[in-house]
Design a protein around this motif. Structure first.
Motif, PDB file in Angstrom:
ATOM      1  N   ASP A  52      54.705  76.814  31.658  1.00  0.00           N
ATOM      2  CA  ASP A  52      53.758  75.568  31.376  1.00  0.00           C
ATOM      3  C   ASP A  52      54.553  74.341  31.033  1.00  0.00           C
ATOM      4  O   ASP A  52      54.840  74.103  30.100  1.00  0.00           O
ATOM      5  N   VAL A  53      55.139  73.782  32.324  1.00  0.00           N
ATOM      6  CA  VAL A  53      56.012  72.485  32.141  1.00  0.00           C
ATOM      7  C   VAL A  53      55.026  71.409  31.478  1.00  0.00           C
ATOM      8  O   VAL A  53      55.951  70.715  30.596  1.00  0.00           O
ATOM      9  N   THR A  54      53.801  71.270  31.838  1.00  0.00           N
ATOM     10  CA  THR A  54      53.131  70.115  31.227  1.00  0.00           C
ATOM     11  C   THR A  54      53.043  70.224  29.540  1.00  0.00           C
ATOM     12  O   THR A  54      53.273  69.263  28.758  1.00  0.00           O
ATOM     13  N   LEU A  55      52.664  71.233  29.096  1.00  0.00           N
ATOM     14  CA  LEU A  55      52.670  71.738  27.565  1.00  0.00           C
ATOM     15  C   LEU A  55      54.158  71.344  27.142  1.00  0.00           C
ATOM     16  O   LEU A  55      54.318  70.718  26.168  1.00  0.00           O
ATOM     17  N   ALA A  56      55.137  71.897  27.641  1.00  0.00           N
ATOM     18  CA  ALA A  56      56.487  71.596  27.152  1.00  0.00           C
ATOM     19  C   ALA A  56      56.787  70.051  27.125  1.00  0.00           C
ATOM     20  O   ALA A  56      57.474  69.779  26.240  1.00  0.00           O
ATOM     21  N   GLN A  57      56.565  69.437  27.995  1.00  0.00           N
ATOM     22  CA  GLN A  57      56.833  67.973  27.982  1.00  0.00           C
ATOM     23  C   GLN A  57      56.131  67.255  26.722  1.00  0.00           C
ATOM     24  O   GLN A  57      56.816  66.452  26.143  1.00  0.00           O
TER      25      GLN A  57
END
Length: 427
Positions: A52-57
């Motif tokens: 989940d790249v969005t959450l990580a960012q």
């Protein structure tokens, strides 16, 4: 680190991804509490594990506003974890185009003088030197020839103290040979001179103290062939010498493949090879943290954050926030964090094993622990008196000594001999 591509003023910022982000931030905005920072790191790691790249960012953006390389110990530690997570994300998440701050850590080369200052800064290494040298000194009492196989990451900084001690023996010093492998894990501290030059400096000091001395580097002892070359011929073992095997913060870099069905741990193979050499004493010092074969990123972060807080907190007690010496030392720990958090498989070489697990490994391999004498304990306590009051020492099972900071285990020291056998091969 640049997160300007994240919509900072958008009210949907915290709601466009998994709802867990809101829970992670509950009570943490504006807080610099270590538990909050750890919680955010764990949420970031979980997002990366779930791709989940969005959450990580989003979590990284929050961490970027809380962490600081010039803040308190928790902020400084978090800044290195964040850097490692960004480095990891930039490699394993091809869609993470907005992540910056990958691995560009410079590997600092120290002079011998700088290395001495590094070792003296906190008792992280000197504790093990002191405990091991004391038990080695006792083990070689009455011996006229001594051979030390030194497996260490600190470039023989341990040995001047031992040379000085044996020079004062009432019966006179033994002749001393030290052998080191040419292979060394490329981890801090790194030195700007060769092993041969280190050996020459030791030889000069031994000559000054009237101790007969030899120093050898086993040039062809590389890691790929390391275990097969642990034999009396390669290691120049002589029957008339008392053999000492010294391992200081080194065994963690041998692969531990027990998670693979049918595989034998390289550490067990090493211990079996050493046993075949019939040493009079084996000393092992390492960091008391379990970062072995854990497969989850989140579990490694939780363990590592609570462990590596120790040196960051200890440095806070006596060095200014902008001290170059402090920043350099913390940068060296940053190398460790990057490897533990940023890499998997054979690229992750930092695989620490707790003192209890390693002691059980030693016993299973046919070794018996040797208790440290009261004189050794007195020497270690005297050493700790030179440092901040938060440092302490305790004795634990398997006859080990453990260095503590504010009651938290940091480094353990142990000594071992081979379990004696009967003529029929039974214990």
């Amino acid at each position: 680190m640049n997160f300007t591509t994240i919509p900072l003023q958008n009210p949907s910022f915290f709601n466009n991804s998994q709802s867990s982000l809101a829970g992670a931030l509950q009570g943490c905005i504006g807080s610099l509490d270590g538990a909050c920072l750890e919680k955010l790191l764990l949420h970031c790691a979980s997002a990366l594990e779930n791709n989940d790249v969005t959450l990580a960012q989003q979590v990284m953006w929050v961490l970027n506003n809380l962490a600081s390389s010039n803040g308190d110990p928790n902020q400084r530690l978090t800044s290195w974890f964040l850097r490692a997570l960004i480095s990891r994300a930039s490699r394993v998440c091809p869609n993470a185009t907005n992540l910056h701050g990958g691995s560009n850590l410079e590997r600092r080369l120290m002079s011998v003088t700088e290395l001495a200052g590094y070792v003296d800064l906190i008792p992280w290494h000197r504790f093990g030197f002191c405990a091991s040298n004391s038990v080695i000194y006792k083990a070689i009492e009455g011996q006229t020839k001594v051979h030390i196989l030194d497996f260490s990451i600190t470039h023989c900084m341990q040995w001047p103290t031992l040379i000085d001690a044996i020079a004062k023996r009432p019966e006179g010093p033994p002749s001393l040979r030290i052998l080191v492998p040419s292979w060394r894990p490329q981890v801090p501290p790194l030195l700007n001179v060769s092993s041969e030059e280190v050996g020459q400096r030791l030889a000069n000091f031994a000559k000054f103290r009237d101790v007969p001395f030899e120093f050898h580097v086993i040039e062809d002892l590389n890691y790929d062939m390391f275990l097969s070359q642990l034999n009396p011929s390669t290691l120049q073992i002589r029957d008339d010498e008392a053999l000492v095997v010294n391992c200081q913060n080194w065994l963690r870099y041998l692969h531990d493949d027990e998670q693979i069905k049918g595989a034998i741990s390289s550490r067990d193979i090493f211990l079996d090879r050493v046993k075949d050499l019939n040493p009079c004493i084996v000393t092992i010092v390492d960091e008391d943290c379990d970062l072995g074969n854990s497969t989850t990123l989140t579990s490694r972060i939780a363990t590592c954050f609570n462990y590596l807080w120790i040196p960051f907190d200890a440095l806070e007690t006596f060095l200014p926030k902008d001290s170059k010496q402090r920043l350099d030392y913390e940068g060296d720990i940053g190398h460790k964090i990057e490897n533990i958090i940023g890499f998997e498989g054979n690229q992750r070489i930092e695989r620490l094993e707790s003192c209890n697990k390693f002691s059980q490994r030693m016993e299973n391999s046919g070794y018996m622990s040797v208790p440290f004498s009261e004189e050794t304990i007195k020497e270690v306590k005297s050493l700790l008196d030179e440092h901040a009051s938060g440092w302490g020492m305790k004795k634990e099972e398997h006859d080990m000594l453990v260095l503590t900071w504010k009651g938290h285990n940091s480094v353990y020291a142990t000594a071992w001999v081979i379990v004696p056998t009967t003529p029929y091969g039974h214990e």
